[in-house]
Design an enzyme around this catalytic site. Structure first.
Site, PDB file in Angstrom:
ATOM      1  N   LEU A   1       0.843  -1.194   0.000  1.00  0.00           N
ATOM      2  CA  LEU A   1       0.000   0.000   0.000  1.00  0.00           C
ATOM      3  C   LEU A   1       0.882   1.250   0.000  1.00  0.00           C
ATOM      4  O   LEU A   1       1.093   1.882   1.032  1.00  0.00           O
ATOM      5  CB  LEU A   1      -0.920   0.001   1.231  1.00  0.00           C
ATOM      6  CG  LEU A   1      -1.554  -1.350   1.613  1.00  0.00           C
ATOM      7  CD1 LEU A   1      -2.419  -1.192   2.850  1.00  0.00           C
ATOM      8  CD2 LEU A   1      -2.373  -1.906   0.460  1.00  0.00           C
ATOM      9  N   ASP A   2       1.370   1.621  -1.169  1.00  0.00           N
ATOM     10  CA  ASP A   2       2.371   2.677  -1.253  1.00  0.00           C
ATOM     11  C   ASP A   2       1.782   3.952  -1.861  1.00  0.00           C
ATOM     12  O   ASP A   2       1.014   3.900  -2.814  1.00  0.00           O
ATOM     13  CB  ASP A   2       3.551   2.211  -2.109  1.00  0.00           C
ATOM     14  CG  ASP A   2       4.772   3.101  -1.938  1.00  0.00           C
ATOM     15  OD1 ASP A   2       4.824   3.857  -0.949  1.00  0.00           O
ATOM     16  OD2 ASP A   2       5.673   3.039  -2.802  1.00  0.00           O
ATOM     17  N   GLY A   3       2.151   5.089  -1.295  1.00  0.00           N
ATOM     18  CA  GLY A   3       1.797   6.360  -1.888  1.00  0.00           C
ATOM     19  C   GLY A   3       0.859   7.224  -1.072  1.00  0.00           C
ATOM     20  O   GLY A   3       0.427   8.284  -1.542  1.00  0.00           O
TER      21      GLY A   3
END
Length: 296
Positions: free
Chosen positions: A72-74
């Protein structure tokens, strides 16, 4: 003429109505592309059911993955682009999880892993870390009734040594309440490190060999798999790993488990990763399988 018109309208309703429902359910725009993807994934699920009793055969091209892992990046970049603080980005990311995770299972996926908080994340500012831990507590409390209703088994993997006692208590309750669910499993990697996972597995095997429970020469990949934290799943190794934000690396997540995993790196930031983007990932995965073949 009237009869022909009736047949055409009936045919269109049989095609369009299910697609309208899926469009509303998964919050994806109704388009020819998404209709085509829906038909593909529905056909793949039918193939899965037909072949579920067969062993020793190669899977047919185009099947859906059994285990999808997501980094779950950003969240922070999403907030920065909007002039918001890091906590608001984390909150937006949490909403995306809650809105979409049940829909990931509705596509026929058995196991979904979420890399929610890495061991390295403890190095972030104290107030941000506290906000994240408090947010996790709220999510567990609010989403547990839904996960139980959907028949999802919850497993949390990671060190747990630095996690607040109040959150550990809620995690224990969630795992106990859902432990008998079999068809759907949500694995949340919290204070997780792929390096640590491999290290603790090696130490466990060494201890068993020292105590005479196993012979050193018997240690192989299968024994290693059983010692890793993902052994809690029937499908411990992900077929598809998605990392949002465009970063093309898996960092410190599932280092052993991803040896044969298809890696997908969409540029979209996690809070914007919805049903349409998930369709796109599955479509990409199925094309890869048809082109290069599947593992047995």
């Amino acid at each position: 003429m009237l009869s022909l018109l009736s047949i055409v309208l009936t045919f269109l309703s049989l095609i369009i109505m299910p697609c309208l429902f899926v469009s509303w359910r998964l919050r994806v725009p109704l388009s020819i592309t998404n209709i085509r993807r829906f038909i593909k994934t529905a056909a793949s699920q039918c193939n899965d059911k037909e072949e579920s009793g067969t062993t020793g055969e190669k899977e047919k091209g185009g099947r859906l993955p059994k285990h999808v892992a997501i980094i779950l990046d950003g969240n922070r970049r999403w907030a920065e682009k909007r002039g918001l603080g890091p906590s608001q980005g984390q909150e937006a990311g949490a909403r995306t999880v809650m809105e979409n995770v049940k829909d990931y299972f509705s596509m026929g996926i058995n196991t979904v892993s979420l890399f929610a908080f890495s061991t390295e994340n403890w190095g972030r500012p104290g107030d941000e870390v506290k906000y994240i831990m408090d947010m996790f507590e709220k999510i567990v409390k609010s989403e547990m009734p839904n996960l139980r209703r959907y028949g999802v088994k919850v497993s949390v993997i990671g060190k747990r040594t630095n996690i607040p006692e109040s959150l550990l208590h809620l995690i224990g309750e969630a795992e106990e309440a859902t432990k008998n669910n079999k068809e759907k499993q949500l694995i949340v990697a919290l204070d997780y490190s792929g390096k640590f996972d491999i290290l603790q597995a090696c130490k466990s095997l060494a201890e068993k060999a020292k105590n005479g429970l196993i012979n050193v020469e018997d240690i192989d990949e299968n024994l290693m798999d059983k010692e890793l934290m993902t052994s809690c799943s029937e499908f411990p190794n992900p077929d598809l790993l998605i990392r949002t934000s465009g970063e093309q690396r898996i960092s410190n997540f599932y280092l052993w488990q991803s040896a044969y995993t298809e890696l997908y790196f969409p540029s979209v930031l996690w809070p914007d990763f919805g049903g349409a983007e998930y369709f796109e990932a599955l479509d990409w995965y199925q094309k890869r399988q048809r082109r290069f073949g599947l593992r047995v």
